[in-house]
Design an enzyme around this catalytic site. Structure first.
Site, PDB file in Angstrom:
ATOM      1  N   ASP A 203       0.835  -1.200   0.000  1.00  0.00           N
ATOM      2  CA  ASP A 203       0.000   0.000   0.000  1.00  0.00           C
ATOM      3  C   ASP A 203       0.875   1.258   0.000  1.00  0.00           C
ATOM      4  O   ASP A 203       1.855   1.321   0.759  1.00  0.00           O
ATOM      5  CB  ASP A 203      -0.868  -0.035   1.272  1.00  0.00           C
ATOM      6  CG  ASP A 203      -1.912   1.059   1.298  1.00  0.00           C
ATOM      7  OD1 ASP A 203      -2.789   1.054   0.425  1.00  0.00           O
ATOM      8  OD2 ASP A 203      -1.845   1.927   2.195  1.00  0.00           O
ATOM      9  N   GLU A 262       1.651  -0.620  -5.117  1.00  0.00           N
ATOM     10  CA  GLU A 262       0.733   0.462  -5.473  1.00  0.00           C
ATOM     11  C   GLU A 262       1.598   1.716  -5.488  1.00  0.00           C
ATOM     12  O   GLU A 262       1.873   2.299  -4.445  1.00  0.00           O
ATOM     13  CB  GLU A 262      -0.376   0.614  -4.435  1.00  0.00           C
ATOM     14  CG  GLU A 262      -1.368   1.686  -4.846  1.00  0.00           C
ATOM     15  CD  GLU A 262      -1.938   2.533  -3.727  1.00  0.00           C
ATOM     16  OE1 GLU A 262      -2.946   3.206  -3.959  1.00  0.00           O
ATOM     17  OE2 GLU A 262      -1.380   2.548  -2.609  1.00  0.00           O
TER      18      GLU A 262
END
Ligand code: NOJ
Length: 517
Positions: A203, A262
């Site tokens: 993330d 990401e």
């Protein structure tokens, strides 16, 4: 021995709270995932990426982790996780879990300890605390704005210091200059690798390192999460050192395990840096999430991705939807147009060399739910902007599995977000075995992708103004992004799959066809 499964996989994103509810509390869970493994096996996916299911107060739907080694009781237990993973592995499906290293929850024991400790203490050194300036007590240390809206700084309860949070105030940013933070996350990696996971989605992989001195950013300091603007808190060169430490850790484990980033960057070249051989395996390419449904935009994104990744030997990684963006059926115009274009775009993606990510429910043709009542909305974006930004709840509505029941088969109780009435007709049950349904289309297209493995991409002559064609080494793919049908003369071979019926041998607008080579 590496089998390189991750270079050509179809990976299905499960958003646990909205996938399937196994314990009847209205929220999805790990038992729900376990019970649907046969469905995912039938769909033909190679791996599941699970969004966070860790202990969390759920202020950002689990991207606010209070214990990285525990399962939140809403989602089950570690034993449920093991059972789910065993069922997946049994079915030949790998499990990728989400790692959230940029920030913890404010309820994480480190942050609780930091607030209880003095300014300047080792406890506070794990986060970014700065003194309140007595001359300007209301002026935060810099102009950074939270990606969810409002300032990126909040004062400690005693009013003496500020702490940094790029996201919600319940998600304090960790200080990655601190060796303790490195040691902790390396240990968390090992915890899940020891349990048998096949990889991690990282993330905000571009976020952990902040520019020295935390300088102001340009403009008013606000920045989009879904965007490519450069900022002193995103895509700093120092972040690569973290991945150079992580890669040898994952390499110590058997079974070809991976990291997927990401990473929002301002160019494909910057994104490719994360994919150097001693760093991460994949980085989502979000260009097609941002691209309009137009041949020129798709082609530009495809060319840039392939060219950049080829240079470093990394696979391309294609995405149309995820839990942060409006579902692509709706982006493409909703209704029959949106559905038709969604089929066409999916079929095109599945012909590309590289990896394809599928977001849960896109195989059912789900649309974005635009009319959720304000009172059920949970996304902090909605609340932090006073409703000015509607937020991401509309792509997170629980899946419809059956035509009837209090949550259309999601569970036994009303779901945490209400489903639209017409989703009974989109349920898995109502599409299963129905020729031409979105679900059967996905099953067929994924199976054909496996039997016709792409080995490259060569552009062929365009069949029309807003259309293109390419040869992937195993099949020829033609997509028409325009309104009017285009001629298919000149493409030879048997039709393998067509997203819409051909019209007198021509390809209608918003459609893709594959020819056998
Ligand atoms: C990206 C995640 O995909 C998103 O859902 C989350 O809100 C932010 N990172 C913060 O963790």
């Amino acid at each position: 021995m590496s089998d390189n499964w991750w270079r050509e996989a179809v990976i299905y994103q499960v958003y646990p709270r909205s996938f399937a509810d196994g314990n009847g509390d209205g929220m999805g869970d790990l038992e729900g995932v376990r019970s649907r493994i046969p469905y995912l096996a039938r769909l033909g996916v190679d791996a599941i990426w699970l969004s966070p299911f860790y202990a969390s107060p759920q202020h950002d739907a689990g991207y606010d982790v209070s214990d990285y080694r525990a399962v939140d009781e809403r989602f089950g237990t570690l034993e449920d996780f093991d059972a789910m993973m065993a069922a997946a592995h049994e079915a030949g499906i790998r499990i990728i879990v989400d790692l959230v290293p940029n920030h913890t929850s404010s309820e994480h024991e480190w942050f609780t300890a930091a607030l209880a400790a003095e300014p300047g203490s080792p406890e506070r050194a794990r986060y970014h605390f700065r003194d309140v300036d007595p001359g300007r007590p209301e002026a935060p240390p810099n102009n950074w704005q939270s990606i969810f809206g409002g300032p990126a700084w909040t004062k400690t309860p005693d009013g003496r210091q500020w702490y940094l949070h790029l996201f919600d105030s319940s998600q304090p940013d960790l200080n990655w200059d601190n060796p303790e933070v490195h040691a902790e996350f390396e240990s968390v990696l090992r915890f899940w690798l020891d349990r048998g996971v096949d990889g991690f989605r990282i993330d905000v992989a571009h976020g952990m390192v902040k520019a020295d001195g935390l300088p102001d950013t340009g403009g008013d300091g606000s920045i989009e999460m879904i965007g490519t603007t450069h900022a002193p808190f995103f895509d700093q060169d120092g972040v690569h050192e973290i991945y150079r430490r992580w890669r040898p850790i994952i390499e110590q484990y058997e079974g070809d395990r991976i990291f997927v980033a990401e990473a929002w960057t301002d160019s494909p070249e910057r994104r490719a840096l994360y994919l150097r051989p001693d760093e991460l395996h994949q980085a989502f390419n979000f260009d097609l999430v941002l691209a309009p449904f137009a041949a020129a935009d798709f082609r530009k994104a495809i060319d840039a991705e392939i060219a950049n990744n080829a240079g470093i030997g990394a696979p391309s990684t294609w995405v149309l939807s995820n839990h942060d963006v409006q579902r692509h059926v709706t982006r493409y115009g909703d209704g029959e147009t949106g559905l038709g274009r969604a089929r066409a775009a999916t079929q095109l993606l599945l012909a590309l060399p590289g990896v394809v990510y599928v977001y849960q429910g896109e195989e059912l043709g789900l649309n974005e739910v635009l009319d959720l009542p304000d009172e059920v909305r949970e996304d902090p974006t909605f609340h932090r902007t006073g409703g000015e930004q509607i937020g991401r709840d509309g792509c997170r509505v629980p899946l419809p599995w059956k035509t009837e029941g209090p949550s259309l088969g999601f569970g036994d109780k009303a779901p945490w977000l209400p489903q639209p009435q017409d989703w009974a007709g989109k349920s898995a049950q109502s599409q299963d075995g129905v020729q031409g349904s979105m679900l059967e289309f996905y099953r067929t297209a994924i199976a054909l992708r496996k039997s016709h493995k792409a080995t490259g991409l060569t552009w062929l002559e365009d069949p029309g103004e807003n259309a293109f064609a390419f040869d992937n080494g195993a099949l020829v793919c033609v997509t028409n992004f325009g309104q009017d049908p285009v001629s298919l003369d000149g493409y030879e071979g048997e039709v393998l799959l067509s997203s819409t019926d051909l019209q007198d041998g021509r390809l209608p607008g918003g459609a893709t066809v594959w020819f056998e080579k």
